[in-house]
Every structure is written in structure tokens, then in C-alpha cells.
Motif scaffolding. Structure first.
Motif, mmCIF file in Angstrom:
data_model
loop_
_atom_site.group_PDB
_atom_site.id
_atom_site.type_symbol
_atom_site.label_atom_id
_atom_site.label_comp_id
_atom_site.label_asym_id
_atom_site.label_seq_id
_atom_site.Cartn_x
_atom_site.Cartn_y
_atom_site.Cartn_z
ATOM 1 N N VAL A 199 2.825 -2.436 -13.853
ATOM 2 C CA VAL A 199 2.510 -2.786 -15.237
ATOM 3 C C VAL A 199 1.737 -1.660 -15.929
ATOM 4 N N ILE A 200 0.917 -0.938 -15.177
ATOM 5 C CA ILE A 200 -0.013 0.014 -15.799
ATOM 6 C C ILE A 200 0.300 1.481 -15.534
ATOM 7 N N GLY A 201 1.162 1.783 -14.558
ATOM 8 C CA GLY A 201 1.324 3.184 -14.218
ATOM 9 C C GLY A 201 2.688 3.591 -13.692
ATOM 10 N N TRP A 202 2.959 4.896 -13.837
ATOM 11 C CA TRP A 202 4.140 5.520 -13.248
ATOM 12 C C TRP A 202 3.767 6.077 -11.883
ATOM 13 N N TYR A 203 4.486 5.653 -10.845
ATOM 14 C CA TYR A 203 4.170 6.087 -9.482
ATOM 15 C C TYR A 203 5.448 6.099 -8.652
ATOM 16 N N ASN A 204 5.310 6.263 -7.358
ATOM 17 C CA ASN A 204 6.442 6.475 -6.462
ATOM 18 C C ASN A 204 7.554 5.448 -6.616
ATOM 19 N N SER A 205 7.213 4.206 -6.865
ATOM 20 C CA SER A 205 8.199 3.132 -6.887
ATOM 21 C C SER A 205 8.969 2.999 -8.203
ATOM 22 N N ASN A 206 8.502 3.651 -9.274
ATOM 23 C CA ASN A 206 9.185 3.443 -10.557
ATOM 24 C C ASN A 206 9.369 4.704 -11.394
ATOM 25 N N ALA A 207 8.853 5.848 -10.952
ATOM 26 C CA ALA A 207 8.815 7.037 -11.811
ATOM 27 C C ALA A 207 9.999 7.981 -11.651
ATOM 28 N N SER A 208 10.831 7.767 -10.638
ATOM 29 C CA SER A 208 11.984 8.650 -10.398
ATOM 30 C C SER A 208 11.571 10.113 -10.248
ATOM 31 N N CYS A 256 0.831 -1.209 0.000
ATOM 32 C CA CYS A 256 0.000 0.000 0.000
ATOM 33 C C CYS A 256 0.867 1.262 0.000
ATOM 34 N N ILE A 257 1.915 1.239 0.824
ATOM 35 C CA ILE A 257 2.746 2.424 1.041
ATOM 36 C C ILE A 257 4.217 2.077 0.870
ATOM 37 N N ASP A 258 4.893 2.842 0.044
ATOM 38 C CA ASP A 258 6.357 2.803 -0.075
ATOM 39 C C ASP A 258 6.913 1.448 -0.484
ATOM 40 N N LYS A 259 6.130 0.657 -1.205
ATOM 41 C CA LYS A 259 6.622 -0.604 -1.746
ATOM 42 C C LYS A 259 6.077 -0.773 -3.151
ATOM 43 N N GLU A 260 6.821 -1.489 -3.966
ATOM 44 C CA GLU A 260 6.357 -1.701 -5.336
ATOM 45 C C GLU A 260 5.282 -2.780 -5.382
ATOM 46 N N ASP A 261 4.238 -2.491 -6.132
ATOM 47 C CA ASP A 261 3.173 -3.452 -6.382
ATOM 48 C C ASP A 261 3.280 -3.836 -7.857
ATOM 49 N N THR A 262 3.553 -5.091 -8.114
ATOM 50 C CA THR A 262 3.788 -5.552 -9.486
ATOM 51 C C THR A 262 2.638 -5.207 -10.420
ATOM 52 N N MET A 274 -4.457 5.726 -17.086
ATOM 53 C CA MET A 274 -5.558 5.971 -16.164
ATOM 54 C C MET A 274 -5.071 5.821 -14.723
ATOM 55 N N ALA A 275 -3.969 5.106 -14.551
ATOM 56 C CA ALA A 275 -3.328 4.955 -13.233
ATOM 57 C C ALA A 275 -1.950 5.592 -13.300
ATOM 58 N N GLY A 276 -1.682 6.528 -12.399
ATOM 59 C CA GLY A 276 -0.367 7.124 -12.309
ATOM 60 C C GLY A 276 -0.090 8.217 -13.322
ATOM 61 N N ASN A 277 1.149 8.656 -13.360
ATOM 62 C CA ASN A 277 1.656 9.780 -14.157
ATOM 63 C C ASN A 277 1.169 11.100 -13.568
ATOM 64 N N VAL A 278 -0.090 11.488 -13.796
ATOM 65 C CA VAL A 278 -0.634 12.670 -13.118
ATOM 66 C C VAL A 278 -2.075 12.402 -12.680
ATOM 67 N N TRP A 279 -2.481 13.052 -11.582
ATOM 68 C CA TRP A 279 -3.896 13.065 -11.234
ATOM 69 C C TRP A 279 -4.654 13.724 -12.380
ATOM 70 N N GLU A 280 -5.914 13.369 -12.558
ATOM 71 C CA GLU A 280 -6.717 13.933 -13.640
ATOM 72 C C GLU A 280 -7.946 14.648 -13.086
ATOM 73 N N PHE A 323 2.021 6.683 -3.713
ATOM 74 C CA PHE A 323 2.161 5.250 -3.469
ATOM 75 C C PHE A 323 1.109 4.491 -4.280
ATOM 76 N N ALA A 324 1.295 3.187 -4.363
ATOM 77 C CA ALA A 324 0.429 2.349 -5.189
ATOM 78 C C ALA A 324 -1.045 2.447 -4.804
ATOM 79 N N GLN A 325 -1.342 2.690 -3.541
ATOM 80 C CA GLN A 325 -2.733 2.717 -3.089
ATOM 81 C C GLN A 325 -3.571 3.768 -3.837
ATOM 82 N N HIS A 326 -2.915 4.800 -4.353
ATOM 83 C CA HIS A 326 -3.651 5.858 -5.053
ATOM 84 C C HIS A 326 -3.879 5.551 -6.526
ATOM 85 N N LEU A 327 -3.330 4.450 -7.019
ATOM 86 C CA LEU A 327 -3.528 4.081 -8.417
ATOM 87 C C LEU A 327 -4.741 3.173 -8.614
ATOM 88 N N ARG A 328 -5.398 2.791 -7.531
ATOM 89 C CA ARG A 328 -6.565 1.919 -7.621
ATOM 90 C C ARG A 328 -7.732 2.634 -8.321
#
Length: 359
Positions: free
Chosen positions: A257-266, A247-253, A285-291, A328-333
Motif C-alpha cells: 500500500v505504501i511502497g515500491w519494493y521487490n514484490s511489486n516494483a519490477s 519478511c523475505i520474497d513474499k508480498e506484504d499487503t 518513506m518506504a521503498g523506491n530508494v534508500w534515503e 524485501f518487505a522487511q526493509h520497508l519497516r
């Protein structure tokens, strides 16, 4: 709204109507002075700056209008005879469970702010179409003649640091280019030094749930956005279930696959269409920027069944969806929700447009 009753030391404004858009060209306001503009913290909006200064999204301090660090001076505005940018994907009407079940891991990360994900049945009565990507920096400059992005220089990255008003103005410009009705009423304010600001609201004919009747381009409603994200899925992500340990500060596989977020976006945005699309061929639709979404943020949508819903105005915020490169990944749901003031300008908020589908 611009106050046209200028003080004695202001230049009188002049008002011109262009293509249904009110254009106000303002003189400089001498009511405030500052030897060092950097002492003014502008936070999220230009309203925190003295007249004659604009908010620099890089430092969140006020800089003198017209300086080289003011990236929003880009010369002429849009050529409304150009084609509508982007690829448009048709989304079928129907019903779906909006929100998250109580058993979903990582749900309601903003519950401390009262923002809930209460699951309820929603019916959308009309087909609609939506852009397959977030609006890019290149398209935003082409249509509105502006380059607001904090992370500039990437033409195919999503535009960010845009207000809800600017997002609505962009959608309106698409409508004008296709000679269809506009869903918003927008005023365009241009200062003597060329800084452009928009203030938009729903067109009177399309207030509330009537927005679904507008034939022009607009921001998707929150329900449309989630319906498009899910594309028939009911899991946390459109790529599958989420990892309860990530949920927080860890990569969710499944999220990676679908989005740029804290764990992979630098800590930056990335070009659109570089992660996996959903079943409808919608990207980012998940990650990169809020819409930005069309709706006012209704913090708890309740369990009541809803038909063509729009959020009710409560705290004066507009809905944002999808999470961002910094989250974090929890916000990409699919069900993750947030909201911001319409004038908020942050380097992680962008948008995409939608419209009622017409054969």
C-alpha cells in the motif's frame, strides 16, 4: 580531498571561491593509461578509475570522461535564484520510541553486520520541516545541473546513484537560493571534460549535535527521519502491522500500500507520490530508494534515552533509511536501518532534505 601538488605530467589546478563553495578545476592526470577502460571495475566510487575515466553506474566499469554513456555531463550548474523545489511538511517536536520492539516480526535483517534496531526513547526538541517526496530526477538536474540516475528518463522518479556528498551539496544549494546559512562545507571539483564531483562535510559551526541549530537545508538526522516516517504510529509500517510470513520474497499487503519494493516494483524506481502517504502527507518513506541521512552510522543505538541524537562515527558510513525497489518487505519497516560509505554511488540510493522549522 583533492591533492593540489600535481605530478609533473599533470596540469596545475586553479582554485576559486564562489558563494562559500570551494571550486577546483583540475587538469587531466596522465599517471594512468588504459587501452580498454572496461577492464577497470569501479564498484561504487570513482576512486576505482584511472584519471581521465569516470564510473559508469550502469556497468560499474570505467569509461572515458566525456563519452555519450557518461550521463553526468549536463552543461551549466544551478541557477541559485530559483525557488526551492518540493512541498515542505512541518513535523512537530516531541518524543517517540525509536527502533523496533523485540516482538516485531522481521526485525534486524542486518544483524549479521552488527546493525541493530534496539528500541529506545528519543526526544527531538525542535520542530522541523521535510520534503514530502524524495528528490526527483528533474529537481536534482534543476538545482545541481547533474543527471546521475541509472534509471534516467523519468523526471518524477526519485534521483538515484547519488553520493552522500552530492545529497549534501543539493541541500546546500537550496540554502544558498534562500540566502540562509549552509549546514555543510562542500568542495566542487570539475575536470577538464566537465565532470563534476562534490566532497562535503559538516560545517564547523554545526558539528555533532549542533546540526540541529543550523537554519539552512540539510539531510534529516536518522531520528528525524524515523519520527517523520512514523507520524505518531508505533507499528512496523505506518500503514499497520507487518506480515510475519512475508519478511523475505513474499508480498506484504501493508507494505504494498505504501511502497515500491521487490514484490511489486519490477526492478525499477517509480514516480513519487504513487503510493499512499502517511498521516503527515509524506510519500515514499518506504521503498523506491534508500534515503541518505545526515548521521554517521552507529550500528547499535543502545537502550539509553537520547535527546536530539546524532550517530557517532565508527565505521565511516552514513545512515540510509527506507528500503528500496529491490528490497524485501522487511526493509520497508520504520525501524529498518543500513549504512553506506559517503562516496557510494548505487542505483537504489536517493535522498530528501529537511531543515529546522522557522516561522
Amino acid at each position: 580531498m583533492v591533492d593540489t601538488e600535481m605530478a609533473e605530467n599533470k596540469t596545475m589546478s586553479r582554485t576559486v571561491w564562489l558563494a562559500g563553495v570551494l571550486t577546483l578545476t583540475m587538469g587531466m592526470n596522465g599517471c594512468f593509461t588504459a587501452e580498454d577502460p572496461g577492464i577497470f571495475a569501479c564498484s561504487d566510487t570513482e576512486r576505482g578509475c584511472p584519471d581521465g575515466y569516470t564510473c559508469d553506474p550502469g556497468s560499474w566499469t570505467c569509461i572515458k570522461r566525456g563519452t555519450k554513456t557518461d550521463s553526468r555531463i549536463d552543461g551549466p550548474g544551478p541557477d541559485l535564484s530559483t525557488h526551492v523545489p518540493g512541498t515542505w511538511i512541518k513535523v512537530q517536536n516531541g518524543n517517540f520510541p525509536m527502533g523496533s520492539p523485540a516482538t516485531e516480526p522481521c526485525r534486524e535483517p542486518l544483524a549479521h553486520l552488527g546493525i541493530k534496531e534496539t528500541q529506545h526513547n528519543v526526544t527531538l526538541s525542535s520542530d522541523f520541516e521535510i520534503m514530502d517526496t524524495e528528490v526527483t530526477q528533474e529537481d536534482f538536474k534543476t538545482v545541481l545541473g547533474l543527471s546521475p540516475s541509472n534509471m534516467a528518463g523519468c523526471k518524477t522518479c526519485p534521483v538515484e546513484s547519488v553520493t552522500w556528498h552530492e545529497a549534501a551539496a543539493y541541500c546546500n544549494a537550496l540554502s544558498l537560493s534562500k540566502s540562509v546559512e549552509t549546514c555543510y562545507t562542500c568542495s566542487k571539483e570539475t575536470s577538464d571534460s566537465g565532470i563534476v564531483n562534490y566532497i562535503c562535510g559538516e560545517a564547523k559551526a554545526f558539528e555533532g549535535s549542533k546540526i540541529y541549530n543550523c537554519q539552512g537545508y540539510r539531510l534529516p538526522t536518522e531520528a528525524e527521519w524515523e519520527h517523520a516516517y512514523r507520524a505518531g504510529t508505533t507499528t512496523a509500517y505506518y500503514s499497520g502491522k507487518n506480515d510475519p510470513q512475508a519478511c523475505i520474497d513474499k508480498e506484504d499487503t501493508a507494505a504494498s500500500v505504501i511502497g515500491w519494493y521487490n514484490s511489486n516494483a519490477s526492478k525499477k524506481t517509480h514516480p513519487v507520490k504513487t503510493k499512499a502517504a502517511n498521516k503527515l502527507k509524506l510519500y515514499d518513506m518506504a521503498g523506491n530508494v534508500w534515503e541518505w541521512c545526515h548521521d554517521w552510522l552507529q550500528k547499535d543505538l543502545t537502550k539509553a534515552e537520547a535527546w536530539d541524537p546524532v550517530g557517532t562515527k565508527s565505521d565511516g558510513m552514513k545512515v540510509t533509511r527506507g528500503g528500496t525497489f529491490a528490497d524485501f518487505a522487511q526493509h520497508l519497516r520504520a525501524a529498518a536501518r543500513d549504512g553506506q560509505d559517503r562516496s557510494t554511488r548505487k542505483p537504489f540510493i536517493g535522498f530528501r532534505c529537511a531543515r529546522r522549522f522557522s516561522n
